[in-house]
Motif scaffolding. Structure first.
Motif, mmCIF file in Angstrom:
data_model
loop_
_atom_site.group_PDB
_atom_site.id
_atom_site.type_symbol
_atom_site.label_atom_id
_atom_site.label_comp_id
_atom_site.label_asym_id
_atom_site.label_seq_id
_atom_site.Cartn_x
_atom_site.Cartn_y
_atom_site.Cartn_z
ATOM 1 N N MET A 321 0.819 -1.215 0.000
ATOM 2 C CA MET A 321 0.000 0.000 0.000
ATOM 3 C C MET A 321 0.852 1.265 0.000
ATOM 4 N N THR A 322 2.171 1.110 -0.113
ATOM 5 C CA THR A 322 3.062 2.257 -0.028
ATOM 6 C C THR A 322 2.742 3.311 -1.079
ATOM 7 N N ARG A 323 2.484 2.868 -2.296
ATOM 8 C CA ARG A 323 2.168 3.820 -3.363
ATOM 9 C C ARG A 323 0.682 4.171 -3.380
ATOM 10 N N VAL A 324 -0.150 3.185 -3.125
ATOM 11 C CA VAL A 324 -1.604 3.410 -3.168
ATOM 12 C C VAL A 324 -2.000 4.449 -2.122
ATOM 13 N N LYS A 325 -1.382 4.352 -0.936
ATOM 14 C CA LYS A 325 -1.697 5.263 0.165
ATOM 15 C C LYS A 325 -0.480 6.103 0.529
ATOM 16 N N GLN A 326 0.236 6.576 -0.474
ATOM 17 C CA GLN A 326 1.461 7.335 -0.212
ATOM 18 C C GLN A 326 1.142 8.570 0.646
ATOM 19 N N GLY A 327 1.917 8.755 1.678
ATOM 20 C CA GLY A 327 1.682 9.843 2.620
ATOM 21 C C GLY A 327 0.972 9.385 3.877
ATOM 22 N N SER A 328 0.372 8.179 3.821
ATOM 23 C CA SER A 328 -0.306 7.641 4.996
ATOM 24 C C SER A 328 0.692 6.881 5.868
ATOM 25 N N VAL A 329 0.375 6.780 7.169
ATOM 26 C CA VAL A 329 1.169 5.945 8.075
ATOM 27 C C VAL A 329 0.447 4.631 8.357
ATOM 28 N N GLY A 330 -0.627 4.375 7.638
ATOM 29 C CA GLY A 330 -1.228 3.059 7.649
ATOM 30 C C GLY A 330 -2.429 2.870 8.549
ATOM 31 N N LEU A 331 -2.700 1.611 8.815
ATOM 32 C CA LEU A 331 -3.811 1.186 9.653
ATOM 33 C C LEU A 331 -3.327 0.913 11.077
ATOM 34 N N PRO A 332 -4.214 0.959 12.057
ATOM 35 C CA PRO A 332 -3.799 0.610 13.412
ATOM 36 C C PRO A 332 -3.210 -0.799 13.452
ATOM 37 N N HIS A 333 -2.192 -0.982 14.301
ATOM 38 C CA HIS A 333 -1.654 -2.326 14.502
ATOM 39 C C HIS A 333 -2.771 -3.265 14.955
ATOM 40 N N ASP A 342 -12.108 15.926 18.193
ATOM 41 C CA ASP A 342 -11.966 17.387 18.088
ATOM 42 C C ASP A 342 -11.521 17.962 19.425
ATOM 43 N N GLU A 343 -11.450 19.305 19.495
ATOM 44 C CA GLU A 343 -10.919 19.960 20.698
ATOM 45 C C GLU A 343 -11.801 19.751 21.922
ATOM 46 N N HIS A 344 -13.017 19.302 21.704
ATOM 47 C CA HIS A 344 -13.931 19.033 22.819
ATOM 48 C C HIS A 344 -13.960 17.548 23.204
ATOM 49 N N GLY A 345 -13.166 16.733 22.475
ATOM 50 C CA GLY A 345 -13.104 15.309 22.781
ATOM 51 C C GLY A 345 -14.094 14.458 22.029
ATOM 52 N N ALA A 346 -14.899 15.072 21.161
ATOM 53 C CA ALA A 346 -15.878 14.300 20.391
ATOM 54 C C ALA A 346 -15.198 13.652 19.182
ATOM 55 N N VAL A 347 -15.518 12.386 18.929
ATOM 56 C CA VAL A 347 -14.958 11.687 17.773
ATOM 57 C C VAL A 347 -15.519 12.303 16.491
ATOM 58 N N VAL A 348 -14.637 12.577 15.522
ATOM 59 C CA VAL A 348 -15.037 13.280 14.293
ATOM 60 C C VAL A 348 -15.166 12.298 13.138
ATOM 61 N N PRO A 349 -15.895 12.671 12.098
ATOM 62 C CA PRO A 349 -16.059 11.793 10.930
ATOM 63 C C PRO A 349 -14.729 11.607 10.199
ATOM 64 N N ARG A 350 -14.662 10.541 9.423
ATOM 65 C CA ARG A 350 -13.474 10.303 8.614
ATOM 66 C C ARG A 350 -13.258 11.456 7.635
ATOM 67 N N GLY A 351 -11.988 11.785 7.429
ATOM 68 C CA GLY A 351 -11.648 12.906 6.568
ATOM 69 C C GLY A 351 -11.498 14.209 7.308
ATOM 70 N N THR A 352 -11.870 14.241 8.588
ATOM 71 C CA THR A 352 -11.785 15.461 9.398
ATOM 72 C C THR A 352 -10.527 15.427 10.253
ATOM 73 N N LEU A 392 -8.374 10.142 9.461
ATOM 74 C CA LEU A 392 -8.552 8.829 8.864
ATOM 75 C C LEU A 392 -9.273 8.986 7.533
ATOM 76 N N ASP A 393 -8.764 8.327 6.485
ATOM 77 C CA ASP A 393 -9.466 8.423 5.204
ATOM 78 C C ASP A 393 -10.641 7.443 5.182
ATOM 79 N N ALA A 394 -11.296 7.352 4.076
ATOM 80 C CA ALA A 394 -12.511 6.539 3.979
ATOM 81 C C ALA A 394 -12.244 5.067 4.255
ATOM 82 N N ASP A 395 -11.001 4.632 4.044
ATOM 83 C CA ASP A 395 -10.642 3.231 4.264
ATOM 84 C C ASP A 395 -10.039 2.987 5.645
ATOM 85 N N GLY A 396 -9.976 4.033 6.461
ATOM 86 C CA GLY A 396 -9.440 3.881 7.805
ATOM 87 C C GLY A 396 -7.951 4.075 7.922
#
Length: 506
Positions: A321-333, A342-352, A392-396
Motif C-alpha cells: 500500500m506504499t504507493r496506493v496510500k502514499q503519505g499515509s502511516v497506515g492502519l492501526p496495529h 476534536d478539541e472538545h473530545g468528540a470523535v469526528v467523521p473520517r476525513g476530518t 482517517l481516510d474513507a478506508d481507515g
C-alpha cells in the motif's frame, strides 16, 4: 513459573531454541542458551548487590550483547530497566538517573565523564563498567564469568513496570514513560502479526536500542520469535550494506535519512541485497526519491507511526500500500485502536482533522512520578491523547497532519507544517526541512522553511515557492527560506523547532 513478563523469555528460548544464533555483534556470536545463561548471571549479580523488584537499573551504552543481557537480567528480578540515551548532555543524563531513582548504573567506559557519576545522585549505589574492566574495577563481562548461573524466578505480572523510557523532551524536561511487561509484549506481538517476523529472519539493528522503536519493535519481536539479531554499535552506511550481504540480512529498520545515506553510498549498486525482504521506516514519511531508489532494487517499505508512550507502535502501512496510500502511516496495529477527536473530545467523521487518540495493551499506564501529566495525557474513557493532528481516510488509513503545538495559524487558516515539509522534501537537492511559524504583524503567523541541501545545490525562496505553487494553497507556501548546515535535533533525532523559532523569528 512465577514470572509472566519479559523475564520468562530467556528461559523459554533456552528451552525451545538453545543452539540457534541469537546475537551477532562484530565477531561475537551468542546462541540463545548463551544469552539466557548470561542474563541469569546478571540477575544473580544484581541480586547480590541488593537489587529487588521495583528497583531501577540504568544502562548507558551503545548496542551490544551486554545491553540485552542487562535488560533480561534486570526484568527477571522484577527490576525496571532504564535505557539512557548516549547522545544526551550531562545534565540530561543526570535528570534521567535521578528522576528514575536508578540504584545501579551500568555504562560503557567512554561515557563515565558524560554521566558525571560522582555527582549524579544519592540513589546510585553501584556503578559497573561494561567490558572486561581490570582487577581493581572489574567490568560486567568479567563479573558475569565470576558469577554462578541460576535462574531467579521472581513474582512478576504483565502489569508490572518493565522499563522507564524517557521522551526526547522537545518541550521542557524529558518525562519517563513507564512501559509495563504487557506493553512490550503486545507491541512485539503486533510486529509479529503486521511485519511477518519469522524464526528464520536475520534482523540488522543499525539504530540504538536505547530508543524504544529499536527495542520494542526491533529487538524484542526478533527475540520473541527466536530469530537472529545483528547488532551494530553505530550506523555507517557502507558498513550496513556490507553487513546485509555478509549475514544474509532479511530485515532492516531505520529512518528516511539512514535509507537515503545507504542509497547514496558508492557501494549501493554493487551490494547484494537479494536476501532483504522486510524494510520498516519510521520517524517521518519516506520521500519519493527514497521510495524510487529502493523500488529500483525490488524493495518496498513498511511505514508506521507511534511514540514512546505506545511502546512505540500505533499504526503500520504495508509495502503493497506504499504507493496506493502514499503519505499515509497506515492502519492501526492488529491489537491497537486509533480514533480522531476534536478539541472538545468528540470523535469526528473520517476525513476530518483532529487529535489522534490511541488505545490498546501497548499504551503505557503513565509517566513516572508525574500524576498530573499522566492524567492530562488520557481522555475520560482511557484513550491516550497523542498531541498529534491527523485524519482517517474513507478506508481507515491514518494521515498525520502535524503536532498540535506546531500547527501554524496564518490569517485564520490552519497550516500543518508536515504537509509543507513533505512537499519540499520532494524537491531535488533538498536533504532535510523543517517548517516553522514565526510572528507576523499582518497574518499573525507565517510559515518559514529551514532547509539543508545536498552538495552544491542552490535553492532560494522564489525557487521553492515556484515549485510548490499549484501543489499547495498559496497561504501554505513559505514566506521565507533559510539555508542551514544542519538542523538542530534532540537526542532521538527530532528537530528542535523551538530553537529554530528563536533563531529565525525576526
Amino acid at each position: 513459573m512465577h514470572d509472566h513478563g519479559l523475564g520468562s523469555w530467556m528461559a523459554k528460548r533456552r528451552l525451545k531454541s538453545p543452539d540457534k544464533t541469537a546475537l551477532i555483534c562484530d565477531e561475537q556470536q551468542l546462541t540463545y542458551r548463551q544469552l539466557a545463561d548470561a542474563a541469569d548471571r546478571v540477575s544473580e549479580l544484581l541480586w547480590r548487590r541488593g537489587i529487588r523488584k521495583g528497583d531501577a537499573v540504568a544502562y548507558l551504552g551503545e548496542n551490544s550483547p551486554q545491553l540485552l543481557q542487562v535488560l533480561f537480567g534486570a526484568v527477571q528480578l522484577g527490576a525496571v530497566f532504564v535505557p539512557v540515551n548516549t547522545r544526551l548532555a550531562p545534565p540530561e543524563i543526570r535528570h534521567v538517573l535521578t528522576d528514575s531513582g536508578a540504584r545501579v548504573l551500568i555504562h560503557d567506559p567512554e561515557f563515565v565523564d558524560r554521566a558525571d557519576i560522582g555527582d549524579v545522585a544519592e540513589c546510585i549505589v553501584h556503578t559497573i563498567p561494561t567490558g572486561e574492566g581490570d582487577t581493581a574495577v572489574p567490568g560486567l563481562a568479567r563479573l558475569i564469568r565470576m558469577t554462578d548461573a541460576g535462574h531467579i524466578d521472581a513474582e512478576v505480572s504483565l502489569e508490572d513496570p518493565a522499563a522507564i523510557v524517557y521522551t526526547s523532551g522537545t518541550t521542557g524536561r524529558a518525562k519517563g514513560a513507564v512501559l509495563t511487561h504487557q506493553n512490550l509484549t503486545w507491541v512485539a506481538l503486533n510486529c509479529l502479526v503486521d511485519y511477518d517476523v519469522t524464526s528464520g529472519d536475520v534482523a540488522l539493528m543499525i539504530s540504538p536500542l536505547f530508543h524504544v522503536a529499536s527495542l520494542g519493535m526491533g529487538a524484542l519481536p526478533v527475540i520473541l520469535k527466536g530469530a537472529t539479531l545483528v547488532l551494530e554499535r553505530g550506523f555507517e552506511p557502507g558498513r550496513a550494506l556490507a553487513q546485509i550481504q555478509r549475514h544474509g540480512v532479511t530485515m532492516l529498520s531505520g529512518v528516511p535519512t539512514t535509507y537515503q545515506l545507504m542509497a547514496d553510498h558508492p557501494d549501493w549498486a554493487a551490494t547484494d541485497l537479494s536476501t532483504l525482504k522486510k524494510l520498516t521506516c519510521g520517524g517521518s514519511a519516506v520521500p519519493t526519491r527514497i521510495l524510487n531508489a529502493f523500488e529500483e532494487r525490488g524493495l518496498s517499505f513498511s511505514q508506521g507511526y507511534g511514540m514512546t508512550e505506545t511502546s512505540p507502535g500505533a499504526t503500520s502501512l504495508s509495502p503493497d500500500m506504499t504507493r496506493v496510500k502514499q503519505g499515509s502511516v497506515g492502519l492501526p496495529h492488529f491489537f491497537t485502536d486509533v480514533r480522531i477527536a476534536d478539541e472538545h473530545g468528540a470523535v469526528v467523521p473520517r476525513g476530518t482533522v483532529g487529535e489522534i487518540e490511541i488505545a490498546g495493551p501497548n499504551v503505557f499506564p503513565g509517566y513516572h512520578g508525574l500524576p498530573e501529566a499522566t492524567a492530562s495525557a488520557f481522555t475520560a474513557d482511557g484513550w491516550f491523547r497523542s498531541g498529534d493532528l491527523g485524519y482517517l481516510d474513507a478506508d481507515g488509513y491514518l494521515y498525520i497532519s502535524d503536532r498540535l503545538k506546531d500547527m501554524i495559524i496564518s490569517g485564520g487558516e490552519n497550516i500543518y507544517p508536515a504537509e509543507v515539509e513533505n512537499a519540499i522534501c520532494d524537491i531535488d537537492g533538498v536533504s532535510a526541512v523543517a517548517v516553522i511559524g514565526i510572528p507576523d504583524d499582518r497574518w499573525g503567523e507565517v510559515p518559514v522553511a529551514v532547509i539543508t541541501t545536498r552538495g552544491d545545490t542552490r535553492v532560494d525562496t522564489e525557487t521553492i515557492r515556484t515549485l510548490l505553487d499549484g501543489r499547495l494553497a498559496r497561504y501554505k507556501l513559505p514566506k521565507r527560506v533559510e539555508i542551514v548546515d544542519e538542523l538542530p535535533r534532540t537526542a532521538s533525532g527530532k528537530v528542535r523547532k523551538a530553537d529554530l523559532r528563536a533563531r529565525f523569528a525576526r
